[in-house]
Design a protein around this motif. Structure first.
Motif, PDB file in Angstrom:
ATOM      1  N   GLY A 156      11.550  51.850 -73.410  1.00 34.43           N
ATOM      2  CA  GLY A 156      10.129  52.063 -73.186  1.00 34.43           C
ATOM      3  C   GLY A 156       9.761  52.115 -71.722  1.00 34.43           C
ATOM      4  O   GLY A 156      10.617  52.292 -70.845  1.00 34.43           O
ATOM      5  N   ASN A 166       1.090  57.931 -82.038  1.00 34.78           N
ATOM      6  CA  ASN A 166       1.147  56.485 -82.220  1.00 34.78           C
ATOM      7  C   ASN A 166       1.785  56.152 -83.566  1.00 34.78           C
ATOM      8  O   ASN A 166       2.206  57.047 -84.313  1.00 34.78           O
ATOM      9  CB  ASN A 166      -0.235  55.857 -82.072  1.00 34.78           C
ATOM     10  CG  ASN A 166      -1.224  56.340 -83.121  1.00 34.78           C
ATOM     11  OD1 ASN A 166      -0.844  56.917 -84.153  1.00 34.78           O
ATOM     12  ND2 ASN A 166      -2.511  56.108 -82.876  1.00 34.78           N
ATOM     13  N   GLU A 167       1.817  54.871 -83.902  1.00 35.19           N
ATOM     14  CA  GLU A 167       2.504  54.448 -85.129  1.00 35.19           C
ATOM     15  C   GLU A 167       1.812  54.965 -86.387  1.00 35.19           C
ATOM     16  O   GLU A 167       2.440  55.057 -87.449  1.00 35.19           O
ATOM     17  CB  GLU A 167       2.603  52.921 -85.157  1.00 35.19           C
ATOM     18  CG  GLU A 167       3.587  52.365 -84.136  1.00 35.19           C
ATOM     19  CD  GLU A 167       3.731  50.862 -84.211  1.00 35.19           C
ATOM     20  OE1 GLU A 167       4.783  50.390 -84.714  1.00 35.19           O
ATOM     21  OE2 GLU A 167       2.805  50.154 -83.782  1.00 35.19           O
ATOM     22  N   PRO A 212      -1.238  50.264 -74.500  1.00 34.96           N
ATOM     23  CA  PRO A 212      -0.051  49.624 -75.080  1.00 34.96           C
ATOM     24  C   PRO A 212       0.157  50.040 -76.536  1.00 34.96           C
ATOM     25  O   PRO A 212      -0.795  50.239 -77.297  1.00 34.96           O
ATOM     26  CB  PRO A 212      -0.369  48.128 -74.980  1.00 34.96           C
ATOM     27  CG  PRO A 212      -1.403  48.025 -73.914  1.00 34.96           C
ATOM     28  CD  PRO A 212      -2.224  49.269 -74.020  1.00 34.96           C
ATOM     29  N   GLY A 213       1.427  50.178 -76.903  1.00 31.08           N
ATOM     30  CA  GLY A 213       1.756  50.530 -78.277  1.00 31.08           C
ATOM     31  C   GLY A 213       3.151  51.094 -78.381  1.00 31.08           C
ATOM     32  O   GLY A 213       3.901  51.124 -77.405  1.00 31.08           O
ATOM     33  N   ARG A 214       3.486  51.540 -79.598  1.00 29.43           N
ATOM     34  CA  ARG A 214       4.777  52.191 -79.827  1.00 29.43           C
ATOM     35  C   ARG A 214       4.511  53.644 -80.182  1.00 29.43           C
ATOM     36  O   ARG A 214       3.634  53.957 -80.994  1.00 29.43           O
ATOM     37  CB  ARG A 214       5.556  51.486 -80.941  1.00 29.43           C
ATOM     38  CG  ARG A 214       6.057  50.102 -80.524  1.00 29.43           C
ATOM     39  CD  ARG A 214       6.939  49.472 -81.580  1.00 29.43           C
ATOM     40  NE  ARG A 214       8.180  50.202 -81.793  1.00 29.43           N
ATOM     41  CZ  ARG A 214       9.252  50.128 -80.999  1.00 29.43           C
ATOM     42  NH1 ARG A 214       9.232  49.373 -79.916  1.00 29.43           N
ATOM     43  NH2 ARG A 214      10.342  50.813 -81.286  1.00 29.43           N
ATOM     44  N   ALA A 262       8.348  51.761 -76.706  1.00 33.57           N
ATOM     45  CA  ALA A 262       7.158  50.990 -76.342  1.00 33.57           C
ATOM     46  C   ALA A 262       6.586  51.451 -75.010  1.00 33.57           C
ATOM     47  O   ALA A 262       7.313  51.862 -74.099  1.00 33.57           O
ATOM     48  CB  ALA A 262       7.506  49.507 -76.254  1.00 33.57           C
ATOM     49  N   ASP A 267       5.607  44.910 -73.567  1.00 35.34           N
ATOM     50  CA  ASP A 267       6.753  44.673 -74.454  1.00 35.34           C
ATOM     51  C   ASP A 267       7.963  45.533 -74.090  1.00 35.34           C
ATOM     52  O   ASP A 267       9.065  45.291 -74.601  1.00 35.34           O
ATOM     53  CB  ASP A 267       6.373  44.963 -75.906  1.00 35.34           C
ATOM     54  CG  ASP A 267       5.463  43.881 -76.486  1.00 35.34           C
ATOM     55  OD1 ASP A 267       5.356  42.814 -75.862  1.00 35.34           O
ATOM     56  OD2 ASP A 267       4.868  44.117 -77.545  1.00 35.34           O
ATOM     57  N   ALA A 268       7.772  46.535 -73.261  1.00 31.31           N
ATOM     58  CA  ALA A 268       8.905  47.369 -72.862  1.00 31.31           C
ATOM     59  C   ALA A 268       9.981  46.510 -72.210  1.00 31.31           C
ATOM     60  O   ALA A 268       9.676  45.625 -71.406  1.00 31.31           O
ATOM     61  CB  ALA A 268       8.437  48.454 -71.895  1.00 31.31           C
TER      62      ALA A 268
END
Length: 746
Positions: free
Chosen positions: A197, A220-221, A249-251, A265, A269-270
């Motif tokens: 990420g 996005n997810e 922020p997100g995946r 990511a 969190d990356a």
């Protein structure tokens, strides 16, 4: 599994056996049926007797029994894959290590003597059939005289049976569409990106090649499009996809043309998973520890002996440093230092990770503290390749002599000094032990360093001394350590090229030489400590910005920053920093380490060919993209040494571009590479099988790294599984942890 009758060969002195079944092949295609009539026992390559039970003098193995399936000089160039099925019986043993060889006597001899080419190794789990698949598109196979298989006899761990059986079935040669293994072209139908990420504020890029439509989007997810852009076409059909503007922020997944990435990511969190997984690797590599699934408590009977008075210390503890079972101060201390750096970066942000890092760092610290004799002598290193029964006085014992090395004591001093602030509040007794050891070992090192006027001084050694002295200044507040660091820093700067080389096609400056005599430009080919020069000088500048030498420290740091900036474009569009500047006819093999009795030193002719395959700077000097290398290949550490320096300088000089350059070196290891794979086992996607040997497939293991083919100067990462490029290693895993720590400091 129904055991089949087969050829029985003598094992080692502990009565091991190797069986080859004569069962027919189970599927169609070109195949050879092993049988007792056309299989030959070959001499043990390690030069050991199978019957006397004596380990090889290198401590690597007892023996390597090998069986050859002979062939009449077959031309297999139209085939590119070998496969076989393997079954191992080894009661009481978690893992067994063995491999296959291709034997060629045509254009080039295979296996290549001393270069680990033409051999494929895997770790076997006893009690189950495993298919071995070995793609061989780059191996010479115009006159194949056989395939052989072998197993490494590495001693019986406590509780294990003293017999082992190996069954091999269904060996075959096949033709498939092989994975790409050489060059800068991107793997077909792949996206190169950072699988771990991207941090907030980071440059966020991905790479594709030969797509019809450069437009891309991020989803996005929930599958919603959150960002769209147009890729930037560049040379050789590459297209750079830049989505640096996306900060939410997100995946996400990335889609371009008909290609889609796996999720990654963006945000804090990356790289968090990478941090945990590399830490897991060190836990799996613990020596002297009962590690279910890998090994029992080990090596209590491997001793370090004081060369003067004969005192002994068990070397069990710390971490095995690679795929073998070797143990030494350098890699154990560097691994622990990386953990402490990451701990400092996540303190107050992630309590669970912080505490787990300190727990593992303490395991290494205890070993460093315990394997010293208190008079400057300590355990330096010992090659270990066998399991022992932990009974002192029997035949599998090993001994190594303690040494009084400034490098050993300096790296131990740094490790212990860094530990004190983390432990002094909740375990002051342990912190005091670390503090006293840091001070003592630093002074032991000073007694061995040549400070005389006119002596040719090693730049790496004085850089390490600079870093250690500043850490002691921070620990004690005593000005004498700052004064010593400044003295060492002057030596380091005397080995730097500050004036621009105006006669070169790139007028570079800022790089360092090996010694103060400036006979040869500093270059690494396996390990790397290129960060040390900049680390020491930047620490000095941070601690004493008003010092009389401060302007020189800053000029030195700025010159190296210039060097990094000016070489960062030579491997566009990957952005990988080249290895080093080399001079024709200027090398020294007198101290080069290599393994194997029949392996000779490389020739000057071979050196010059590799040098001239680099980027020409002048008639005598060339910039190599990858190091000049021989037996020990794999170059992740070289990238990460420069990346560490770039991160340090980006903070010191407020240089965002240097941070992007540094981050790209880590991204290359975790997916932004021509093979579009994460090279860290179990982290990211499409990671390769690694040479794990006695540790097996360990999540978080970082290999020695992408190498080059023969004398070429471009990436090469074959499916073939062998040392050193595919070998798991604490040196490289620690450096990934270093760089992740840098990304968590913000």
């Amino acid at each position: 599994m129904e055991k089949e009758r087969g050829l029985c060969l003598p094992g080692s002195g502990v009565g091991r056996q190797l069986f080859v079944p004569s069962a027919p092949c189970r599927t169609g295609g070109i195949a050879y049926r092993p049988g007792t009539d056309h299989l030959r026992q070959r001499k043990c390559p390690a030069g050991c007797s199978y019957l006397n039970g004596k380990k090889n003098p290198t401590n690597r193995v007892y023996a390597i029994p090998e069986v050859l399936l002979p062939l009449p000089g077959e031309d297999f160039r139209e085939y590119n894959r070998f496969s076989a099925w393997v079954y191992v019986e080894a009661p009481g043993t978690y893992l067994v290590f063995g491999g296959f060889k291709l034997h060629n006597e045509g254009e080039k001899v295979m296996p290549t003597p001393g270069r680990f080419e033409g051999e494929h190794y895997e770790t076997y789990v006893p009690g189950q059939w495993q298919q071995i698949i070995w793609e061989i598109p780059d191996l010479y196979r115009d006159q194949v005289t056989g395939f052989s298989f072998h197993i490494l006899l590495a001693g019986s761990p406590v509780g294990a049976a003293e017999q082992m059986s190996l069954y091999v079935d269904d060996m075959r040669i096949e033709r498939v569409e092989a994975e790409n293994s050489r060059g800068f072209d991107l793997r077909k139908d792949a996206i190169a990106y950072s699988h771990s990420g991207y941090k907030p504020g980071a440059r966020k890029q991905a790479l594709v090649q030969h797509v019809k439509d450069p437009a891309f989007k991020l989803l996005n997810e929930a599958g919603q499009v959150v960002y769209q852009g147009n890729g930037q076409p560049t040379e050789q059909g590459f297209v750079i996809l830049d989505f640096s503007e996306l900060e939410t922020p997100g995946r996400y997944t990335l889609a371009v043309d008909n290609l889609t990435s796996k999720p990654f990511a963006i945000g804090d969190d990356a790289y968090l998973a990478t941090a945990w997984r590399t830490l897991n690797f060190f836990y799996a590599e613990r020596c002297g520890y009962d590690q279910p699934g890998i090994h029992q408590e080990c090596h209590q009977d491997v001793l370090c002996v004081h060369p003067v008075d004969g005192r002994t210390i068990s070397v069990a503890g710390g971490w095995h440093d690679a795929a073998d079972l070797t143990q030494g101060i350098g890699n154990t201390a560097e691994g622990g230092i990386a953990m402490l750096e990451l701990a400092s970066a996540v303190k107050g942000k992630d309590k669970g990770l912080y505490e787990r890092l300190l727990e593992e760092a303490r395991w290494g610290l205890n070993w460093v503290l315990r394997t010293r004799f208190g008079d400057g002598y300590r355990q330096g290193g010992e090659i270990i390749g066998i399991w022992t029964k932990n009974i002192r006085g029997d035949k599998d014992d090993m001994e190594t002599m303690a040494r009084r090395s400034p490098g050993d004591n300096l790296i131990a001093s740094i490790y212990c000094a860094q530990a004190v602030p983390h432990f002094e509040t909740w375990d002051p007794v342990f912190a005091r032990w670390c503090r006293n050891t840091a001070i003592e070992d630093f002074h032991f090192a000073l007694e061995e360093i040549d400070l005389s006027d006119g002596a040719e001084k090693n730049i790496e050694q004085f850089s390490l001394a600079t870093v250690a002295a500043v850490y002691l200044y921070r620990l004690t507040g005593e000005k004498i350590y700052l004064d010593q660091a400044a003295m060492f820093g002057r030596v380091v700067m005397s080995g730097q090229q500050l004036e621009r080389q105006t006669g070169w096609t790139k007028p570079l400056h800022g790089f360092f030489y090996e010694t103060t005599a400036r006979k040869r430009i500093l270059a690494y080919f396996h390990q790397s400590k290129e960060h040390l020069m900049i680390q020491g000088l930047s620490m000095l500048l941070t601690e004493a910005p008003e010092h009389a030498d401060a302007s020189r420290w800053r000029s030195s740091c700025q010159a190296y920053a210039d060097y990094l900036h000016e070489i960062a474009d030579v491997m566009h569009p990957y952005g990988i920093l080249p290895a080093a500047i080399y001079e024709v006819d200027n090398t020294d093999y007198s101290n080069i380490y290599h393994e194997g009795e029949a392996v000779g030193l490389p020739t000057l002719e071979e050196y010059n060919v590799q040098v001239k395959n680099g980027i020409r700077l002048s008639e005598t000097h060339y910039l190599r993209r990858f190091p000049v290398a021989y037996q020990f290949r794999g170059f992740h550490a070289i990238l990460m040494g420069k990346a560490k320096a770039a991160f340090i300088l980006s903070r010191l000089l407020g240089d965002k571009e240097l941070k992007d350059i540094a981050t790209r070196q880590l991204e290359y290891i975790i997916g932004y590479n021509p093979f579009a794979m994460s090279t860290i086992y179990g982290d990211g996607y499409d990671y390769p099988l690694l040479y794990g040997a006695y540790a097996g497939d360990v999540v978080g293991a970082v290999p020695v790294g992408i190498e080059t083919f023969e004398n070429d100067d471009e990436p090469y990462f074959p499916m073939q599984n062998n040392c050193t490029y595919k070998e798991i290693w604490t040196h490289t895993t620690a450096r990934v942890m270093w760089l992740v720590a840098e990304l968590f400091k913000d």
